[in-house]
Design an enzyme around this catalytic site. Structure first.
Site, PDB file in Angstrom:
ATOM      1  N   ALA A 131       0.919  -1.225   0.138  1.00 51.49           N
ATOM      2  CA  ALA A 131      -0.106  -0.070  -0.135  1.00 51.49           C
ATOM      3  C   ALA A 131       0.994   1.270   0.058  1.00 51.49           C
ATOM      4  CB  ALA A 131      -0.725  -0.056   1.065  1.00 51.49           C
ATOM      5  N   GLN A 137       4.918   4.596   2.585  1.00 55.32           N
ATOM      6  CA  GLN A 137       4.286   3.105   2.008  1.00 55.32           C
ATOM      7  C   GLN A 137       4.483   2.066   2.891  1.00 55.32           C
ATOM      8  OE1 GLN A 137       6.384   3.454  -1.685  1.00 55.32           O
ATOM      9  NE2 GLN A 137       7.553   2.049  -1.369  1.00 55.32           N
ATOM     10  N   LYS A 152       6.207   0.205   7.661  1.00 48.41           N
ATOM     11  CA  LYS A 152       5.578   1.655   7.137  1.00 48.41           C
ATOM     12  C   LYS A 152       6.885   2.495   6.739  1.00 48.41           C
ATOM     13  CE  LYS A 152       2.568   4.706   9.056  1.00 48.41           C
ATOM     14  NZ  LYS A 152       1.223   5.295   9.132  1.00 48.41           N
ATOM     15  N   ASP A 281      -8.526   9.796  11.123  1.00 49.74           N
ATOM     16  CA  ASP A 281      -8.359   9.592   9.756  1.00 49.74           C
ATOM     17  C   ASP A 281      -9.355   8.592   9.151  1.00 49.74           C
ATOM     18  OD1 ASP A 281      -7.233  10.244   7.282  1.00 49.74           O
ATOM     19  OD2 ASP A 281      -5.403   9.211   7.695  1.00 49.74           O
TER      20      ASP A 281
END
Length: 459
Positions: A131, A137, A152, A281
């Protein structure tokens, strides 16, 4: 070192081209009208072309541009259905994917932050990202102890890109207004800009995720992956599988949609009560629907919600403000005077303004309709109706809405609530929202009826 277009002149040029493109399409539209096309058809084509250009540029730039696009993506439910399709396709692309940075850049960041022998920390590491989002990413890997993990990696120069993009977007926020009817774009951009430092701080994110993971460790409904390792620009967490909410929105069964919607509402309202933190978020890329354990069968009622990305949270040590629950309850009871006084005390109505309490009540009632019934089906049609009511400059609702004020302490709560409602409408989910409010929202139930320990009871 990175393929992120981060030089100020490059990024500014790409973003500055957007309003020029909007103006060019307006001229093109006028020509079409002169050529005999109807205003409705021309407007539809203009919006489609605008969406395609806007979100192509935002996706290419990542950084603050993509962050803005993701924040807007949950509001596509407010668009008229005849133009929502192209928007939906362009916006959805921003929720889960972006052009990846080169493998050599990923390796360089890992070497810098984890040490030259970083590969020894992993039994396996997939160079192809699973992702990619606005500032980093994610790579799938196997930690040295055998656990499957998500790694990440922050884009080099992400902070500079975030601030540059959002400053540039703020300069022509007025031109973006028509994209989402009834939504003020400028405060959204300002709020995103104010939270850049938190978004980039993986230590803060790791702390927030650990607190959620500990609190929800034995929860039957919500799964939060634990933190395995954290350093500057690198965050390693447990891997969770599941169906992304964007796929449920596109192809999910009615049972999956309802279950995802119920759990999303439950997580939104229970999180502040249980952890003192509000996940801020809530776009579909940050949630997964996880099948039930094999022994429970494949009943959608047993599926769980996986929650990712705690880079942006609102810190609410006492939970959500009691004023929100009290105003909701009193509005449903029709107590216009008390609602008005509470709104004035909290700063939603400035001291220099006098409004009609009954008009304020009439403005609020349609918005809080989902809290009135035992269960409510969130639809794009309902969302469009609310947006149109508030956006119509001739309507009393529009005029009254312009006079109301949003206190700074409520900015993030307001955006998260609106975003969550947008996702529920995308899901077309039937949700027992009132039930969640009664359990988790301080002030929604009168004191005599409130459960003194809802968290323990509900879990």
């Amino acid at each position: 070192m990175s393929d992120l277009p981060r030089k100020a002149v490059t990024r500014t040029a790409k973003l500055a081209a957007l309003p020029l493109g909007f103006a060019g399409r307006a001229t093109w539209g006028l020509g079409k009208r002169i050529g005999g096309k109807s205003a409705e058809i021309v407007a539809r084509e203009l919006q489609q072309r605008t969406a395609e250009q806007l979100f192509r540029v935002l996706g290419e730039l990542k950084g603050g541009a993509m962050k803005f696009g993701q924040a807007m993506s949950v509001f596509e439910s407010a668009l008229p259905e005849e133009i929502a399709g192209p928007y939906r396709a362009a916006l959805t692309k921003l929720q889960d994917a972006a052009p990846p940075m080169p493998t050599r850049t990923v390796h360089a960041v890992l070497e810098e932050r984890l040490g030259e022998q970083w590969r020894e920390l992993f039994l396996e590491f997939e160079d192809k990202p699973s992702a990619a989002a606005s500032i980093g990413q994610v790579h799938r890997a196997v930690w040295h102890d055998g656990r499957e993990v998500a790694v990440k990696v922050q884009y080099p120069g992400a902070g500079e890109a975030l601030l540059s993009d959002l400053a540039q977007l703020g300069r022509f926020a007025r031109l973006l207004g028509p994209l989402i009817p009834g939504m003020d774009i400028k405060p959204l951009i300002a709020e995103l800009r104010d939270r850049v430092a938190e978004e980039l701080d993986y230590a803060l994110e790791a702390t927030a995720q650990r607190e959620h993971a500990e609190e929800f460790a034995d929860d039957p409904d919500v799964v939060v992956p634990g933190v395995v390792h954290q350093s500057d620009q690198v965050l390693v967490t447990e891997w969770i599988d599941g169906i992304p909410l964007s796929e449920i929105i596109a192809d999910g069964t009615p049972e999956q949609r309802d279950r995802a919607g119920q759990l999303l509402a439950r997580f939104l309202f229970s999180g502040p009560a249980r952890t003192g933190l509000l996940h801020a978020d809530p776009h579909p890329g940050n949630f997964r629907l996880l099948p039930a354990a094999e022994e429970d069968g494949d009943d959608a009622a047993d599926w769980r919600l996986g929650v990712l990305d705690f880079g942006t949270v609102d810190r609410l040590p006492g939970g959500l403000p009691e004023t929100i629950g009290a105003c909701l309850r009193l509005t449903l009871e029709g107590d216009a005077e008390t609602v008005y006084e509470l709104l004035r005390e909290e700063g939603f109505v400035k001291e220099t303004i006098d409004l009609d309490p009954d008009a304020v009540l009439e403005y609020l009632l349609p918005i809080i309709e989902p809290a009135e019934a035992d269960e409510f089906t969130f639809t794009r049609g309902w969302m469009r109706g609310q947006a149109a009511r508030i956006a119509d400059m001739r309507s009393p609702a529009h005029q009254l809405g312009k006079q109301l004020n949003l206190p700074p302490s409520y900015l993030l709560i307001h955006r998260v609530t609106l975003s969550t409602i947008g996702v529920l409408c995308q899901l077309n989910a039937t949700v027992r929202l009132r039930e969640e409010l009664e359990w988790w929202l301080p002030g929604f139930l009168p004191e005599d009826d409130a459960d003194p320990a809802p968290a323990e009871a509900h879990v």
